[in-house]
Motif scaffolding. Structure first.
Motif, PDB file in Angstrom:
ATOM      1  N   ASP A 186       0.861  -1.388   0.032  1.00  0.00           N
ATOM      2  CA  ASP A 186      -0.067  -0.060  -0.028  1.00  0.00           C
ATOM      3  C   ASP A 186       0.855   1.329  -0.080  1.00  0.00           C
ATOM      4  OD1 ASP A 186       0.841   0.387   2.446  1.00  0.00           O
ATOM      5  OD2 ASP A 186      -0.981  -0.393   3.663  1.00  0.00           O
ATOM      6  N   ALA A 187       0.247   2.498  -0.145  1.00  0.00           N
ATOM      7  CA  ALA A 187       0.895   3.473  -0.424  1.00  0.00           C
ATOM      8  C   ALA A 187       1.775   3.923   0.769  1.00  0.00           C
ATOM      9  CB  ALA A 187      -0.051   4.894  -0.475  1.00  0.00           C
ATOM     10  N   GLU A 188       1.384   3.541   1.973  1.00  0.00           N
ATOM     11  CA  GLU A 188       2.018   4.126   3.259  1.00  0.00           C
ATOM     12  C   GLU A 188       3.566   3.292   3.291  1.00  0.00           C
ATOM     13  OE1 GLU A 188       1.538   3.923   8.117  1.00  0.00           O
ATOM     14  OE2 GLU A 188      -0.014   3.097   6.843  1.00  0.00           O
ATOM     15  N   ARG A 189       3.302   1.967   2.928  1.00  0.00           N
ATOM     16  CA  ARG A 189       4.483   1.093   2.930  1.00  0.00           C
ATOM     17  C   ARG A 189       5.354   1.387   1.856  1.00  0.00           C
ATOM     18  NH1 ARG A 189       4.783  -5.215   3.229  1.00  0.00           N
ATOM     19  NH2 ARG A 189       6.963  -5.450   3.532  1.00  0.00           N
ATOM     20  N   LEU A 190       5.104   1.992   0.613  1.00  0.00           N
ATOM     21  CA  LEU A 190       5.735   2.397  -0.501  1.00  0.00           C
ATOM     22  C   LEU A 190       6.463   3.513  -0.187  1.00  0.00           C
ATOM     23  CD1 LEU A 190       3.147   1.246  -3.343  1.00  0.00           C
ATOM     24  CD2 LEU A 190       5.652   0.113  -2.963  1.00  0.00           C
ATOM     25  N   ARG A 191       5.691   4.589   0.499  1.00  0.00           N
ATOM     26  CA  ARG A 191       6.480   5.822   0.783  1.00  0.00           C
ATOM     27  C   ARG A 191       7.534   5.598   1.673  1.00  0.00           C
ATOM     28  NH1 ARG A 191       1.862   8.110   2.557  1.00  0.00           N
ATOM     29  NH2 ARG A 191       1.122   9.052   0.495  1.00  0.00           N
ATOM     30  N   ALA A 192       7.590   4.936   2.683  1.00  0.00           N
ATOM     31  CA  ALA A 192       8.625   4.481   3.436  1.00  0.00           C
ATOM     32  C   ALA A 192       9.917   4.163   2.807  1.00  0.00           C
ATOM     33  CB  ALA A 192       8.412   3.633   4.393  1.00  0.00           C
ATOM     34  N   ALA A 193       9.732   3.706   1.531  1.00  0.00           N
ATOM     35  CA  ALA A 193      11.036   3.343   0.451  1.00  0.00           C
ATOM     36  C   ALA A 193      11.462   4.552  -0.138  1.00  0.00           C
ATOM     37  CB  ALA A 193      10.604   2.170  -0.291  1.00  0.00           C
ATOM     38  N   ARG A 194      10.815   5.731   0.186  1.00  0.00           N
ATOM     39  CA  ARG A 194      11.030   6.933  -0.603  1.00  0.00           C
ATOM     40  C   ARG A 194      11.379   6.753  -2.264  1.00  0.00           C
ATOM     41  NH1 ARG A 194      15.724   7.627   0.606  1.00  0.00           N
ATOM     42  NH2 ARG A 194      16.446   5.907   1.539  1.00  0.00           N
ATOM     43  N   PRO A 195      10.351   6.204  -2.944  1.00  0.00           N
ATOM     44  CA  PRO A 195      10.340   6.500  -4.282  1.00  0.00           C
ATOM     45  C   PRO A 195      10.454   7.697  -4.825  1.00  0.00           C
ATOM     46  CG  PRO A 195       8.016   5.851  -3.696  1.00  0.00           C
ATOM     47  CD  PRO A 195       8.917   5.917  -2.403  1.00  0.00           C
ATOM     48  N   ASP A 196      11.022   8.156  -6.133  1.00  0.00           N
ATOM     49  CA  ASP A 196      10.737   9.510  -6.462  1.00  0.00           C
ATOM     50  C   ASP A 196       9.560   9.849  -6.648  1.00  0.00           C
ATOM     51  OD1 ASP A 196      13.763   9.931  -6.760  1.00  0.00           O
ATOM     52  OD2 ASP A 196      14.001   8.141  -7.868  1.00  0.00           O
ATOM     53  N   ARG A 197       8.665   8.869  -7.102  1.00  0.00           N
ATOM     54  CA  ARG A 197       7.299   9.164  -7.435  1.00  0.00           C
ATOM     55  C   ARG A 197       6.272   7.960  -6.965  1.00  0.00           C
ATOM     56  NH1 ARG A 197       6.618  13.088 -11.936  1.00  0.00           N
ATOM     57  NH2 ARG A 197       4.410  13.230 -11.373  1.00  0.00           N
ATOM     58  N   LEU A 198       5.254   8.326  -6.432  1.00  0.00           N
ATOM     59  CA  LEU A 198       4.385   7.813  -5.661  1.00  0.00           C
ATOM     60  C   LEU A 198       2.871   7.714  -6.294  1.00  0.00           C
ATOM     61  CD1 LEU A 198       3.494   5.206  -3.519  1.00  0.00           C
ATOM     62  CD2 LEU A 198       3.226   7.175  -2.180  1.00  0.00           C
ATOM     63  N   GLU A 199       2.640   6.860  -7.236  1.00  0.00           N
ATOM     64  CA  GLU A 199       1.250   7.359  -8.229  1.00  0.00           C
ATOM     65  C   GLU A 199       0.234   6.329  -8.171  1.00  0.00           C
ATOM     66  OE1 GLU A 199       1.193  10.377  -9.043  1.00  0.00           O
ATOM     67  OE2 GLU A 199       3.408  10.883  -9.275  1.00  0.00           O
ATOM     68  N   ALA A 200      -0.910   6.704  -8.385  1.00  0.00           N
ATOM     69  CA  ALA A 200      -2.193   5.978  -8.424  1.00  0.00           C
ATOM     70  C   ALA A 200      -2.309   5.314 -10.110  1.00  0.00           C
ATOM     71  CB  ALA A 200      -3.599   6.436  -7.783  1.00  0.00           C
ATOM     72  N   LEU A 202      -0.580   5.487 -14.264  1.00  0.00           N
ATOM     73  CA  LEU A 202       0.535   5.838 -15.114  1.00  0.00           C
ATOM     74  C   LEU A 202       0.398   6.908 -15.839  1.00  0.00           C
ATOM     75  CD1 LEU A 202       1.065   2.087 -16.634  1.00  0.00           C
ATOM     76  CD2 LEU A 202       2.763   3.038 -14.897  1.00  0.00           C
ATOM     77  N   GLU A 203      -0.482   7.978 -15.632  1.00  0.00           N
ATOM     78  CA  GLU A 203      -0.398   8.938 -16.438  1.00  0.00           C
ATOM     79  C   GLU A 203       0.793  10.048 -16.009  1.00  0.00           C
ATOM     80  OE1 GLU A 203      -2.178   9.737 -18.814  1.00  0.00           O
ATOM     81  OE2 GLU A 203      -3.512   8.206 -18.618  1.00  0.00           O
ATOM     82  N   PRO A 204       1.129  10.091 -14.861  1.00  0.00           N
ATOM     83  CA  PRO A 204       2.218  10.846 -14.432  1.00  0.00           C
ATOM     84  C   PRO A 204       3.597  10.381 -15.241  1.00  0.00           C
ATOM     85  CG  PRO A 204       1.059  10.554 -12.477  1.00  0.00           C
ATOM     86  CD  PRO A 204       0.393   9.628 -13.557  1.00  0.00           C
ATOM     87  N   LEU A 205       3.677   8.831 -15.201  1.00  0.00           N
ATOM     88  CA  LEU A 205       4.695   8.502 -16.150  1.00  0.00           C
ATOM     89  C   LEU A 205       4.896   9.035 -17.449  1.00  0.00           C
ATOM     90  CD1 LEU A 205       7.436   6.543 -15.929  1.00  0.00           C
ATOM     91  CD2 LEU A 205       5.864   4.657 -16.471  1.00  0.00           C
ATOM     92  N   LEU A 206       3.576   8.941 -18.154  1.00  0.00           N
ATOM     93  CA  LEU A 206       3.673   9.499 -19.385  1.00  0.00           C
ATOM     94  C   LEU A 206       3.863  10.870 -19.418  1.00  0.00           C
ATOM     95  CD1 LEU A 206       0.249   7.467 -20.628  1.00  0.00           C
ATOM     96  CD2 LEU A 206       2.755   6.848 -21.030  1.00  0.00           C
ATOM     97  N   ALA A 207       3.406  11.596 -18.606  1.00  0.00           N
ATOM     98  CA  ALA A 207       3.683  13.143 -18.464  1.00  0.00           C
ATOM     99  C   ALA A 207       5.101  13.296 -18.478  1.00  0.00           C
ATOM    100  CB  ALA A 207       2.871  13.843 -17.528  1.00  0.00           C
ATOM    101  N   ALA A 208       5.815  12.507 -17.626  1.00  0.00           N
ATOM    102  CA  ALA A 208       7.338  12.625 -17.286  1.00  0.00           C
ATOM    103  C   ALA A 208       8.244  12.366 -18.336  1.00  0.00           C
ATOM    104  CB  ALA A 208       7.540  12.050 -15.992  1.00  0.00           C
TER     105      ALA A 208
END
Ligand SMILES: [Mg+2]
Length: 211
Positions: A186-200, A202-208
């Motif tokens: 889940d988002a909380e666990r993922l956030r603890a790994a400090r990703p550069d992006r945390l997204e729900a 793939l649109e932000p990947l396409l934008a980036a």
């Protein structure tokens, strides 16, 4: 000449909604071995680790090999029963390809099974490389990501994945990391790994990657 750029994706829980079939086969192996299976939720939390590691979390050490063998014949019997690409995934891969990116899967599954799953779900032509983990250190070690990039002959830009193991492996391989919230962790666990992006999505990947 510019070297092509690459994006590396985890497979299960990232590109494909395969967790119900994985969890189902994992639990069925307990029945086959005359053991009581852990709950779906307990199993789900461990998906993304090697099979033997997953079974060792729930069974005595001396039963792990037999459970793993059961899984390896049960899973291919049902691996596409419920598994599908997540909505928007084929389109996103096509868009990235159209922009000149080379695309790889880097998964903890063995290559042979990963290639079969990708083919069964119609994604073979959308990907340049499907790299499994065949007897070398698994994620969070960066080996599978590095092998995928070497096979692509491209410079890695992003690692996209649904678990902290993907984020750690991508970072260790020198990539920017993109955590997705629709898979195993889940988002909380993922956030603890400090990703550069945390997204729900793939649109932000396409934008980036549109520049
Ligand atoms: Mg995954």
């Amino acid at each position: 000449m510019h070297r092509p750029r690459a994006i590396v994706f985890d497979l299960d829980g990232t590109l494909v909604d395969s967790l119900p079939d994985i969890v189902g086969a994992f639990r069925d192996a307990f029945a086959e071995q005359g053991l009581t299976a852990p709950s779906e939720a307990e199993v789900r939390d461990h998906v993304g680790l090697p099979l033997e590691t997953m079974y060792a979390a729930f069974a005595p050490a001396e039963r792990v090999a037999a459970l793993s063998a059961s899984y390896r014949h049960l899973y291919p019997q049902r691996f596409t029963r419920h598994s599908r690409p997540f909505p928007g995934v084929p389109e996103a891969l096509a868009t990235l390809r159209g922009r000149g990116f080379r695309l790889a899967v880097a998964t903890t599954k063995r290559s042979e099974m990963a290639v079969r799953l990708v083919a069964a779900l119609g994604l073979t032509d959308a990907l340049d490389v499907v790299q499994g983990t065949d007897g070398f250190p698994h994620k969070p070690a960066p080996d599978v990501v590095r092998r995928a990039l070497a096979a692509l002959d491209a410079d890695g830009v992003w690692m996209v994945g649904d678990t902290v193991h993907d984020i750690e492996a991508g970072r260790a391989a020198g990539l920017s990391t993109y955590a997705v919230t629709w898979g195993t962790h889940d988002a909380e666990r993922l956030r603890a790994a400090r990703p550069d992006r945390l997204e729900a999505t793939l649109e932000p990947l396409l934008a980036a990657t549109s520049g």
